[in-house]
Design a protein around this motif. Structure first.
Motif, PDB file in Angstrom:
ATOM      1  N   ARG A   1      18.671   0.639 -12.119  1.00  0.00           N
ATOM      2  CA  ARG A   1      18.484   1.962 -11.421  1.00  0.00           C
ATOM      3  C   ARG A   1      17.241   2.516 -11.834  1.00  0.00           C
ATOM      4  O   ARG A   1      16.462   3.008 -11.162  1.00  0.00           O
ATOM      5  CB  ARG A   1      19.768   2.820 -11.691  1.00  0.00           C
ATOM      6  CG  ARG A   1      19.592   4.106 -11.307  1.00  0.00           C
ATOM      7  CD  ARG A   1      20.529   5.024 -11.897  1.00  0.00           C
ATOM      8  NE  ARG A   1      19.829   5.411 -13.222  1.00  0.00           N
ATOM      9  CZ  ARG A   1      20.754   5.529 -14.236  1.00  0.00           C
ATOM     10  NH1 ARG A   1      22.109   5.748 -14.096  1.00  0.00           N
ATOM     11  NH2 ARG A   1      20.347   5.564 -15.489  1.00  0.00           N
ATOM     12  N   ASP A   2      16.800   2.298 -13.300  1.00  0.00           N
ATOM     13  CA  ASP A   2      15.587   3.333 -13.903  1.00  0.00           C
ATOM     14  C   ASP A   2      14.329   2.604 -13.325  1.00  0.00           C
ATOM     15  O   ASP A   2      13.468   3.083 -12.810  1.00  0.00           O
ATOM     16  CB  ASP A   2      15.810   3.088 -15.287  1.00  0.00           C
ATOM     17  CG  ASP A   2      16.807   3.921 -15.977  1.00  0.00           C
ATOM     18  OD1 ASP A   2      17.278   4.709 -14.949  1.00  0.00           O
ATOM     19  OD2 ASP A   2      16.965   3.812 -17.000  1.00  0.00           O
TER      20      ASP A   2
ATOM     21  N   THR B   1       9.762   3.163  -7.038  1.00  0.00           N
ATOM     22  CA  THR B   1       9.813   4.380  -5.937  1.00  0.00           C
ATOM     23  C   THR B   1       9.161   5.525  -6.006  1.00  0.00           C
ATOM     24  O   THR B   1       8.334   5.816  -5.348  1.00  0.00           O
ATOM     25  CB  THR B   1      11.488   4.384  -5.291  1.00  0.00           C
ATOM     26  OG1 THR B   1      12.089   3.174  -5.343  1.00  0.00           O
ATOM     27  CG2 THR B   1      11.508   5.474  -4.131  1.00  0.00           C
ATOM     28  N   ASP B   2       9.322   6.055  -7.161  1.00  0.00           N
ATOM     29  CA  ASP B   2       8.703   7.455  -7.411  1.00  0.00           C
ATOM     30  C   ASP B   2       7.115   7.343  -7.529  1.00  0.00           C
ATOM     31  O   ASP B   2       6.370   8.443  -6.997  1.00  0.00           O
ATOM     32  CB  ASP B   2       9.207   8.270  -8.684  1.00  0.00           C
ATOM     33  CG  ASP B   2      10.807   8.505  -8.312  1.00  0.00           C
ATOM     34  OD1 ASP B   2      11.012   8.702  -7.409  1.00  0.00           O
ATOM     35  OD2 ASP B   2      11.447   9.017  -9.412  1.00  0.00           O
ATOM     36  N   THR B   3       6.941   6.445  -8.168  1.00  0.00           N
ATOM     37  CA  THR B   3       5.244   6.252  -8.565  1.00  0.00           C
ATOM     38  C   THR B   3       4.600   5.378  -7.493  1.00  0.00           C
ATOM     39  O   THR B   3       3.388   4.860  -7.665  1.00  0.00           O
ATOM     40  CB  THR B   3       5.025   5.650  -9.936  1.00  0.00           C
ATOM     41  OG1 THR B   3       5.953   4.221  -9.957  1.00  0.00           O
ATOM     42  CG2 THR B   3       5.712   6.432 -10.927  1.00  0.00           C
TER      43      THR B   3
ATOM     44  N   LEU C   1       5.664   0.642  -2.094  1.00  0.00           N
ATOM     45  CA  LEU C   1       4.847   0.999  -1.141  1.00  0.00           C
ATOM     46  C   LEU C   1       5.492   1.070   0.356  1.00  0.00           C
ATOM     47  O   LEU C   1       6.018  -0.430   0.715  1.00  0.00           O
ATOM     48  CB  LEU C   1       3.671   0.115  -1.037  1.00  0.00           C
ATOM     49  CG  LEU C   1       2.661   0.189  -2.130  1.00  0.00           C
ATOM     50  CD1 LEU C   1       1.632  -0.565  -1.998  1.00  0.00           C
ATOM     51  CD2 LEU C   1       1.998   1.552  -2.375  1.00  0.00           C
ATOM     52  N   GLY C   2       5.546   1.961   1.053  1.00  0.00           N
ATOM     53  CA  GLY C   2       6.268   1.767   2.094  1.00  0.00           C
ATOM     54  C   GLY C   2       7.661   1.845   2.290  1.00  0.00           C
ATOM     55  O   GLY C   2       8.243   2.223   1.206  1.00  0.00           O
ATOM     56  N   THR C   3       8.411   1.398   3.209  1.00  0.00           N
ATOM     57  CA  THR C   3       9.881   1.588   3.234  1.00  0.00           C
ATOM     58  C   THR C   3      10.607   0.348   2.571  1.00  0.00           C
ATOM     59  O   THR C   3      10.283  -0.885   2.916  1.00  0.00           O
ATOM     60  CB  THR C   3      10.409   1.413   4.655  1.00  0.00           C
ATOM     61  OG1 THR C   3       9.917   2.636   5.242  1.00  0.00           O
ATOM     62  CG2 THR C   3      11.911   1.550   4.850  1.00  0.00           C
ATOM     63  N   PRO C   4      11.415   0.424   1.497  1.00  0.00           N
ATOM     64  CA  PRO C   4      11.866  -0.590   0.964  1.00  0.00           C
ATOM     65  C   PRO C   4      12.808  -1.495   1.993  1.00  0.00           C
ATOM     66  O   PRO C   4      13.421  -1.020   2.773  1.00  0.00           O
ATOM     67  CB  PRO C   4      12.984  -0.144  -0.196  1.00  0.00           C
ATOM     68  CG  PRO C   4      12.591   1.387  -0.224  1.00  0.00           C
ATOM     69  CD  PRO C   4      12.041   1.624   1.132  1.00  0.00           C
TER      70      PRO C   4
ATOM     71  N   THR D   1       4.792   2.093  -7.052  1.00  0.00           N
ATOM     72  CA  THR D   1       4.326   0.785  -7.845  1.00  0.00           C
ATOM     73  C   THR D   1       4.958  -0.280  -7.099  1.00  0.00           C
ATOM     74  O   THR D   1       6.302  -0.493  -6.935  1.00  0.00           O
ATOM     75  CB  THR D   1       4.919   0.835  -9.275  1.00  0.00           C
ATOM     76  OG1 THR D   1       4.269   1.921  -9.995  1.00  0.00           O
ATOM     77  CG2 THR D   1       4.340  -0.222  -9.952  1.00  0.00           C
ATOM     78  N   PRO D   2       4.205  -1.131  -6.777  1.00  0.00           N
ATOM     79  CA  PRO D   2       4.800  -2.269  -5.962  1.00  0.00           C
ATOM     80  C   PRO D   2       5.540  -3.059  -6.684  1.00  0.00           C
ATOM     81  O   PRO D   2       5.142  -3.537  -7.870  1.00  0.00           O
ATOM     82  CB  PRO D   2       3.437  -3.128  -5.383  1.00  0.00           C
ATOM     83  CG  PRO D   2       2.312  -2.063  -5.599  1.00  0.00           C
ATOM     84  CD  PRO D   2       2.612  -1.215  -6.473  1.00  0.00           C
ATOM     85  N   MET D   3       6.740  -3.361  -6.416  1.00  0.00           N
ATOM     86  CA  MET D   3       7.626  -4.272  -7.183  1.00  0.00           C
ATOM     87  C   MET D   3       8.532  -4.996  -6.122  1.00  0.00           C
ATOM     88  O   MET D   3       8.767  -4.431  -4.971  1.00  0.00           O
ATOM     89  CB  MET D   3       8.359  -3.536  -8.126  1.00  0.00           C
ATOM     90  CG  MET D   3       9.475  -4.376  -9.082  1.00  0.00           C
ATOM     91  SD  MET D   3      10.141  -3.016 -10.242  1.00  0.00           S
ATOM     92  CE  MET D   3      11.399  -2.263  -9.052  1.00  0.00           C
ATOM     93  N   CYS D   4       9.127  -5.966  -6.583  1.00  0.00           N
ATOM     94  CA  CYS D   4      10.218  -6.749  -5.717  1.00  0.00           C
ATOM     95  C   CYS D   4      11.184  -7.052  -6.721  1.00  0.00           C
ATOM     96  O   CYS D   4      11.211  -7.528  -7.872  1.00  0.00           O
ATOM     97  CB  CYS D   4       9.716  -8.176  -5.305  1.00  0.00           C
ATOM     98  SG  CYS D   4      10.770  -9.030  -4.207  1.00  0.00           S
TER      99      CYS D   4
END
Length: 196
Positions: free
Chosen positions: A27-28, A34-36, A190-193, A38-41
């Motif tokens: 969750r963290d 999401t808040d920053t 970035l964009g919609t998850p 930051t691109p992540m998968c």
């Protein structure tokens, strides 16, 4: 695949850790990305018949590497060596079938034994992946596991071949098999998850 003794992110079978700690870590990381923006998968790995596919040879190699006593290993081997099973259908029983893999579900040790067998995979990913840094001085989230549920945080395309190679090595060593149909990915930042 070598076993290491570094502090992996397995929350199962360790005193003081619960599934809620694993969920909180995921969750963290998701909230931060999401808040920053930051691109992540977020990749969730599902293992096919996870407990059933663990090789006994691999299990005892892991126990040896972790320094379990010969007495303990011999007691465990008595439970696993020459184990057989048979199938009964409509009153007819099949010939015995030798069991050369699996940690016995229902046994009080099975969860801890499985966590030990998963540990080399988690430690290798922890060592090789950059993960996502949560906050200025927060921990770096790379991989989280609870029982056979493994979540990996991918922050760069360069992470993909590392994960693929690590999983291949783990499968070859342990007998585990990744279930690609049930493994999922969620892109964030970035964009919609969205899921893949």
């Amino acid at each position: 695949m070598a076993t290491t003794h570094s502090d992996s992110k397995s929350y199962c079978g360790r005193q003081g850790n619960t599934i809620f700690d694993a969920v909180a870590t995921v969750r963290d990381a998701v909230a931060y990305a999401t808040d920053t923006r930051t691109p992540m998968c977020v990749v969730t790995i599902d293992f096919q018949e996870a407990f059933d596919n663990i090789s006994h040879t691999y299990l005892f190699a892991v126990l040896q590497e972790h320094g379990f006593s010969e007495q303990f290993q011999n007691r465990l081997k008595r439970m696993y060596d020459n184990a057989q099973s048979a199938v009964q259908i409509n009153g007819y029983t099949s010939s015995p079938v030798s069991i050369r893999s699996s940690v016995r579900q229902g046994c009080q040790l099975s969860m801890i034994l499985y966590a030990l067998c998963l540990n080399p995979l988690l430690c290798t990913l922890e060592k090789k992946l950059p993960g996502i840094q949560i906050g200025q001085s927060g921990p770096s989230a790379k991989v989280v596991a609870y029982a056979d549920d493994v979540t990996i945080f991918v922050t760069s395309p360069a992470d993909i071949p590392i994960i693929q190679e690590t999983l291949r090595n783990y499968e070859e060593a342990s007998g585990a098999r990744v279930n690609t149909q049930k493994s999922k990915a969620l892109t964030l930042g970035l964009g919609t998850p969205h899921y893949r």
